[in-house]
Design an enzyme around this catalytic site. Structure first.
Site, mmCIF file in Angstrom:
data_model
loop_
_atom_site.group_PDB
_atom_site.id
_atom_site.type_symbol
_atom_site.label_atom_id
_atom_site.label_comp_id
_atom_site.label_asym_id
_atom_site.label_seq_id
_atom_site.Cartn_x
_atom_site.Cartn_y
_atom_site.Cartn_z
ATOM 1 N N CYS A 260 109.340 -31.651 108.276
ATOM 2 C CA CYS A 260 109.815 -32.971 107.859
ATOM 3 C C CYS A 260 110.898 -33.514 108.791
ATOM 4 N N GLY B 222 93.935 -40.942 107.187
ATOM 5 C CA GLY B 222 94.910 -40.598 106.140
ATOM 6 C C GLY B 222 96.269 -41.147 106.528
ATOM 7 N N ILE C 173 98.904 -39.778 108.065
ATOM 8 C CA ILE C 173 99.373 -39.521 109.435
ATOM 9 C C ILE C 173 98.655 -40.452 110.410
ATOM 10 N N GLY C 174 97.345 -40.559 110.275
ATOM 11 C CA GLY C 174 96.560 -41.406 111.173
ATOM 12 C C GLY C 174 97.054 -42.843 111.156
ATOM 13 N N MET D 85 101.169 -32.340 99.861
ATOM 14 C CA MET D 85 102.063 -31.882 100.941
ATOM 15 C C MET D 85 103.077 -32.980 101.221
ATOM 16 N N GLY E 52 115.317 -27.727 108.596
ATOM 17 C CA GLY E 52 114.677 -28.984 108.202
ATOM 18 C C GLY E 52 113.161 -28.977 108.300
ATOM 19 N N GLY E 53 112.605 -27.963 108.975
ATOM 20 C CA GLY E 53 111.146 -27.781 108.985
ATOM 21 C C GLY E 53 110.384 -28.911 109.660
ATOM 22 N N HIS F 214 117.682 -61.831 90.905
ATOM 23 C CA HIS F 214 116.946 -62.871 91.635
ATOM 24 C C HIS F 214 117.752 -63.320 92.842
ATOM 25 N N ARG G 191 112.271 -21.853 113.993
ATOM 26 C CA ARG G 191 112.110 -22.946 114.961
ATOM 27 C C ARG G 191 113.392 -23.248 115.755
HETATM 28 P P1 FAD Z 1 107.838 -27.089 106.449
HETATM 29 O O1 FAD Z 1 108.629 -28.318 106.538
HETATM 30 O O2 FAD Z 1 106.615 -26.967 107.265
HETATM 31 O O3 FAD Z 1 108.845 -25.884 106.759
HETATM 32 C C1 FAD Z 1 108.457 -24.574 106.874
HETATM 33 C C2 FAD Z 1 109.359 -23.906 107.885
HETATM 34 O O4 FAD Z 1 109.120 -22.503 107.851
HETATM 35 C C3 FAD Z 1 109.107 -24.328 109.330
HETATM 36 O O5 FAD Z 1 110.279 -24.860 109.898
HETATM 37 C C4 FAD Z 1 108.656 -23.059 110.040
HETATM 38 O O6 FAD Z 1 109.176 -22.944 111.357
HETATM 39 C C5 FAD Z 1 109.251 -21.976 109.152
HETATM 40 N N1 FAD Z 1 108.516 -20.708 109.189
HETATM 41 C C6 FAD Z 1 107.189 -20.494 109.015
HETATM 42 N N2 FAD Z 1 106.893 -19.184 109.066
HETATM 43 C C7 FAD Z 1 108.066 -18.550 109.290
HETATM 44 C C8 FAD Z 1 108.426 -17.194 109.445
HETATM 45 N N3 FAD Z 1 107.515 -16.221 109.354
HETATM 46 N N4 FAD Z 1 109.718 -16.886 109.683
HETATM 47 C C9 FAD Z 1 110.656 -17.863 109.767
HETATM 48 N N5 FAD Z 1 110.383 -19.159 109.621
HETATM 49 C C10 FAD Z 1 109.108 -19.505 109.384
HETATM 50 N N6 FAD Z 1 106.351 -36.010 103.653
HETATM 51 C C11 FAD Z 1 106.997 -36.948 102.945
HETATM 52 O O7 FAD Z 1 107.292 -36.731 101.775
HETATM 53 N N7 FAD Z 1 107.339 -38.153 103.511
HETATM 54 C C12 FAD Z 1 107.023 -38.448 104.778
HETATM 55 O O8 FAD Z 1 107.354 -39.539 105.258
HETATM 56 C C13 FAD Z 1 106.335 -37.484 105.547
HETATM 57 N N8 FAD Z 1 106.024 -37.738 106.836
HETATM 58 C C14 FAD Z 1 105.371 -36.772 107.555
HETATM 59 C C15 FAD Z 1 105.021 -37.081 108.856
HETATM 60 C C16 FAD Z 1 104.360 -36.151 109.627
HETATM 61 C C17 FAD Z 1 103.996 -36.486 111.048
HETATM 62 C C18 FAD Z 1 104.048 -34.868 109.074
HETATM 63 C C19 FAD Z 1 103.351 -33.829 109.901
HETATM 64 C C20 FAD Z 1 104.386 -34.569 107.773
HETATM 65 C C21 FAD Z 1 105.048 -35.528 106.992
HETATM 66 N N9 FAD Z 1 105.389 -35.283 105.666
HETATM 67 C C22 FAD Z 1 106.018 -36.246 104.944
HETATM 68 C C23 FAD Z 1 105.103 -33.991 105.017
HETATM 69 C C24 FAD Z 1 106.361 -33.103 105.024
HETATM 70 O O9 FAD Z 1 106.774 -32.907 106.347
HETATM 71 C C25 FAD Z 1 106.072 -31.759 104.371
HETATM 72 O O10 FAD Z 1 105.546 -31.957 103.078
HETATM 73 C C26 FAD Z 1 107.336 -30.928 104.249
HETATM 74 O O11 FAD Z 1 107.877 -30.685 105.524
HETATM 75 C C27 FAD Z 1 107.046 -29.590 103.556
HETATM 76 O O12 FAD Z 1 108.174 -28.793 103.544
HETATM 77 P P2 FAD Z 1 108.069 -27.194 103.565
HETATM 78 O O13 FAD Z 1 109.471 -26.703 103.566
HETATM 79 O O14 FAD Z 1 107.145 -26.731 102.515
HETATM 80 O O15 FAD Z 1 107.369 -26.829 104.934
HETATM 81 P P1 NAD Z 2 95.016 -36.570 104.882
HETATM 82 O O1 NAD Z 2 94.344 -35.521 104.102
HETATM 83 O O2 NAD Z 2 95.910 -37.527 104.207
HETATM 84 O O3 NAD Z 2 93.928 -37.440 105.659
HETATM 85 C C1 NAD Z 2 92.962 -36.887 106.507
HETATM 86 C C2 NAD Z 2 91.776 -37.819 106.590
HETATM 87 O O4 NAD Z 2 90.899 -37.357 107.608
HETATM 88 C C3 NAD Z 2 90.969 -37.864 105.296
HETATM 89 O O5 NAD Z 2 90.902 -39.201 104.847
HETATM 90 C C4 NAD Z 2 89.609 -37.297 105.703
HETATM 91 O O6 NAD Z 2 88.539 -37.904 105.018
HETATM 92 C C5 NAD Z 2 89.564 -37.593 107.198
HETATM 93 N N1 NAD Z 2 88.683 -36.713 107.992
HETATM 94 C C6 NAD Z 2 88.575 -35.366 107.930
HETATM 95 N N2 NAD Z 2 87.682 -34.913 108.836
HETATM 96 C C7 NAD Z 2 87.196 -35.998 109.516
HETATM 97 C C8 NAD Z 2 86.244 -36.178 110.583
HETATM 98 N N3 NAD Z 2 85.614 -35.170 111.156
HETATM 99 N N4 NAD Z 2 86.002 -37.439 111.018
HETATM 100 C C9 NAD Z 2 86.643 -38.495 110.443
HETATM 101 N N5 NAD Z 2 87.542 -38.362 109.439
HETATM 102 C C10 NAD Z 2 87.839 -37.139 108.978
HETATM 103 O O7 NAD Z 2 95.808 -35.789 106.050
HETATM 104 P P2 NAD Z 2 96.843 -36.262 107.159
HETATM 105 O O8 NAD Z 2 96.881 -37.738 107.299
HETATM 106 O O9 NAD Z 2 96.547 -35.422 108.346
HETATM 107 O O10 NAD Z 2 98.215 -35.805 106.544
HETATM 108 C C11 NAD Z 2 98.487 -34.434 106.248
HETATM 109 C C12 NAD Z 2 99.509 -34.284 105.165
HETATM 110 O O11 NAD Z 2 100.791 -34.731 105.583
HETATM 111 C C13 NAD Z 2 99.141 -35.081 103.933
HETATM 112 O O12 NAD Z 2 99.144 -34.191 102.845
HETATM 113 C C14 NAD Z 2 100.211 -36.097 103.786
HETATM 114 O O13 NAD Z 2 100.576 -36.262 102.438
HETATM 115 C C15 NAD Z 2 101.381 -35.536 104.590
HETATM 116 N N6 NAD Z 2 102.088 -36.678 105.184
HETATM 117 C C16 NAD Z 2 102.776 -37.526 104.371
HETATM 118 C C17 NAD Z 2 103.380 -38.640 104.877
HETATM 119 C C18 NAD Z 2 104.109 -39.560 103.962
HETATM 120 O O14 NAD Z 2 104.409 -39.167 102.855
HETATM 121 N N7 NAD Z 2 104.460 -40.774 104.386
HETATM 122 C C19 NAD Z 2 103.300 -38.929 106.223
HETATM 123 C C20 NAD Z 2 102.584 -38.067 107.041
HETATM 124 C C21 NAD Z 2 101.995 -36.944 106.491
#
Ligand code: FAD
Ligand code: NAD
Length: 471
Positions: A45, A186, A188-189, A324, A42-43, A450, A38
């Site tokens: 996250c 969920g 994200i929503g 995740m 940091g991916g 407290h 990318r």
């Molecule tokens: P990723 O972070 O997805 O990293 C994988 C990396 O691999 C990417 O940078 C990608 O570019 C790289 N990659 C893929 N294929 C290749 C390849 N072939 N060659 C080279 N590089 C490659 N989790 C929390 O715990 N707290 C939160 O508050 C939270 N908020 C989130 C908010 C949002 C909007 C989203 C989408 C997710 C959130 N998450 C949160 C989830 C969290 O981001 C993921 O669980 C975490 O990033 C997973 O880490 P990872 O390293 O497994 O994957």
């Molecule tokens: P999620 O699985 O948490 O929620 C998705 C929701 O969409 C579910 O409740 C499901 O029932 C609903 N849904 C699915 N299809 C539907 C349809 N056709 N119509 C209406 N509702 C429907 O997934 P997410 O919110 O996309 O998050 C993805 C991942 O990212 C999760 O695993 C989450 O743990 C991670 N994440 C974590 C944080 C955090 O830790 N604060 C923040 C953002 C994302």
């Protein structure tokens, strides 16, 4: 291509899973390379997930509070204006600072950072198409797959990240839409829905299930959180499924179907956020070529030591089993390197906290009441409302409660569920208690300062086996 060089460990993916594994391996004296495509470490996250979303959540909360919650505090404000460009800039500054910080840690720990896309050439060789042009390859005695996940698309609604967006588009909209429909209630929503609702969009969340918060949230806590979010202006349609969408007109039209209790109707939106979950990402990796198994949901199959069916290739983070979450990925990264280096490692999957960073936050660890019922496990419940907590009262922030579940015979903690201010910080104490096998009485007899919100946690523990003092 330049000559392949052998490393002790090659990591594909520089997200939380991959970069933490790389730093840990460097600390353990291994010769390690980490491939990331990318252009920043940091991916998901750090770049388009946890970090930018928390920046927008924090600053949109302050904006919303200044608009709606200053008078009772004795603060009179004049014209309050949103500067969306600056809000986004503040987010970008946090992201860049942190991703650059990881580059520094790579250097400090002797990790080679290869900027490009990795593909298996054979079981030990990874070819890399470099971001700056050209190719190289690296050979690893061991390899870790840490390629993460991507947003699950909604069939028939093409993502353009402007009108039909995933969380990535929701982190960088250039104007506040009049109306936004969120498909999926969920985490994200609800987090991204909160951001845009606070900034002025009319947000409707459509959720297939009859509760919000995604898998794992305790039903009672979920209901309480929904009520609070509704008061903040978010509209909910539960038990309702989005079946199709039409983006041809000025407004996007979504067709809704009754799932459980919901009703059939069509709704309009300026922007649609698709937040129906994430799926493992292995595109272009060449797993089939080398015969690494994935399951029916695309997750890389591993054993309890993170080994794939090719034992020198391990896999961690979002691309394999489990929640995740960034902190889960981080724990797995450390454990995987320990397995590699020392032959043992450990992650306690029963004590991984979850936090939803809305206001108030929702946080939990361990089993929910519905989990315990399903498994026929007996439990006792202790609760304590923030409305009876002195610090919450002084902060004029009293919505929510702490709920504790404990074994009726041994009093051992089974789960903690909080909706309330700072729940995400407080859950660390619950996780530690669970990890140490504490009883609710252990917690209640631990002196808490407290006035703090954490006293609500202590009193919920007290209420689990006796009576709370202040309620
Ligand atoms: P990723 O972070 O997805 O990293 C994988 C990396 O691999 C990417 O940078 C990608 O570019 C790289 N990659 C893929 N294929 C290749 C390849 N072939 N060659 C080279 N590089 C490659 N989790 C929390 O715990 N707290 C939160 O508050 C939270 N908020 C989130 C908010 C949002 C909007 C989203 C989408 C997710 C959130 N998450 C949160 C989830 C969290 O981001 C993921 O669980 C975490 O990033 C997973 O880490 P990872 O390293 O497994 O994957
Ligand atoms: P999620 O699985 O948490 O929620 C998705 C929701 O969409 C579910 O409740 C499901 O029932 C609903 N849904 C699915 N299809 C539907 C349809 N056709 N119509 C209406 N509702 C429907 O997934 P997410 O919110 O996309 O998050 C993805 C991942 O990212 C999760 O695993 C989450 O743990 C991670 N994440 C974590 C944080 C955090 O830790 N604060 C923040 C953002 C994302």
């Amino acid at each position: 291509a330049s000559q392949a060089e052998e490393k002790d460990l090659v990591i594909i993916g520089g997200g939380v899973a991959g970069y933490v594994a790389a730093i840990k391996a460097g600390q353990e004296g291994m010769k390690v390379a980490c491939i990331e495509k990318r252009g920043a470490l940091g991916g998901t996250c750090l770049n388009v997930g946890c970090i930018p979303s928390k920046s927008l959540l924090n600053n949109s909360h302050i904006y919303h509070q200044i608009l709606h919650d200053t008078k009772p505090r004795g603060i009179e404000v004049g014209d309050v204006k949103l500067n969306l460009a600056q809000l986004m800039k503040a987010k970008d500054t946090s992201v860049t600072g942190l991703t650059k910080g990881i580059e520094f840690l790579f250097k400090k720990n002797g990790v080679e950072y290869i900027k490009g896309t990795g593909t298996f050439a054979d079981e030990h060789t990874v070819n890399v198409e470099l971001n700056d042009g050209g190719e190289t390859s690296v050979v690893g005695k061991n390899i870790i797959i840490a390629t993460g996940s991507e947003a699950t698309p909604f069939p028939g609604l093409e993502i353009d990240e402007k009108r039909v967006i995933t969380s990535t588009g929701a982190l960088s909209l250039q104007k506040v839409p009049e109306s936004m429909v969120v498909i999926g209630g969920g985490i994200i929503g609800l987090e991204m829905g909160s951001v845009w609702s606070r900034l002025g969009a009319k947000v409707t969340v459509v959720e297939f299930l009859d509760q919000i918060g995604g898998p794992g949230m305790d039903t009672e806590i979920s209901k309480m959180s929904q009520k609070i979010l509704k008061k903040q202006g978010i509209n909910f349609k539960l038990g309702t499924k989005v079946v199709s969408g039409d983006t041809s007109g000025d407004k996007i039209k979504l067709q809704l179907d009754a799932a459980k209790g919901g009703k059939e109707e069509t709704i309009d939106a300026d922007v649609v956020l698709v937040a129906i979950g994430r799926r493992p990402y292995t595109a272009g990796l060449g797993l089939d070529k080398i015969g690494v198994d994935v399951d029916e949901r695309g997750r890389v199959v591993i054993d309890s030591e993170y080994r794939t069916n090719k034992p020198h290739i391990r896999c961690i983070g979002d691309v394999t089993f489990g929640p995740m979450l960034a902190h889960k990925a981080e724990e797995e990264a450390v454990a995987a390197i320990e397995y590699l280096k020392k032959g043992y490692g450990h992650v306690n999957y029963a004590a991984i906290p979850s936090v939803m960073y809305t206001h108030p936050e929702v946080a939990w660890v361990g089993q929910s009441e519905q989990d315990l019922k399903k498994d026929n496990i007996k439990y006792r419940v202790g609760t304590f409302p923030f409305s009876a907590n002195s610090r919450a009262k002084t902060n004029l922030d009293t919505e929510g409660m702490v709920k504790m579940l404990a074994d009726p015979e041994t009093d051992r903690l089974l789960g903690v569920h909080i909706v309330g201010p700072n729940a995400g910080e407080m859950i660390a104490e619950a996780t530690l208690a669970l990890e140490y096998g504490a009883s609710s009485e252990d917690i209640a007899r631990t002196c808490h300062a407290h006035p703090t919100l954490a006293e609500a946690f202590k009193e919920a523990a007290m209420a689990t086996y006796a009576k709370a003092i202040h309620y």
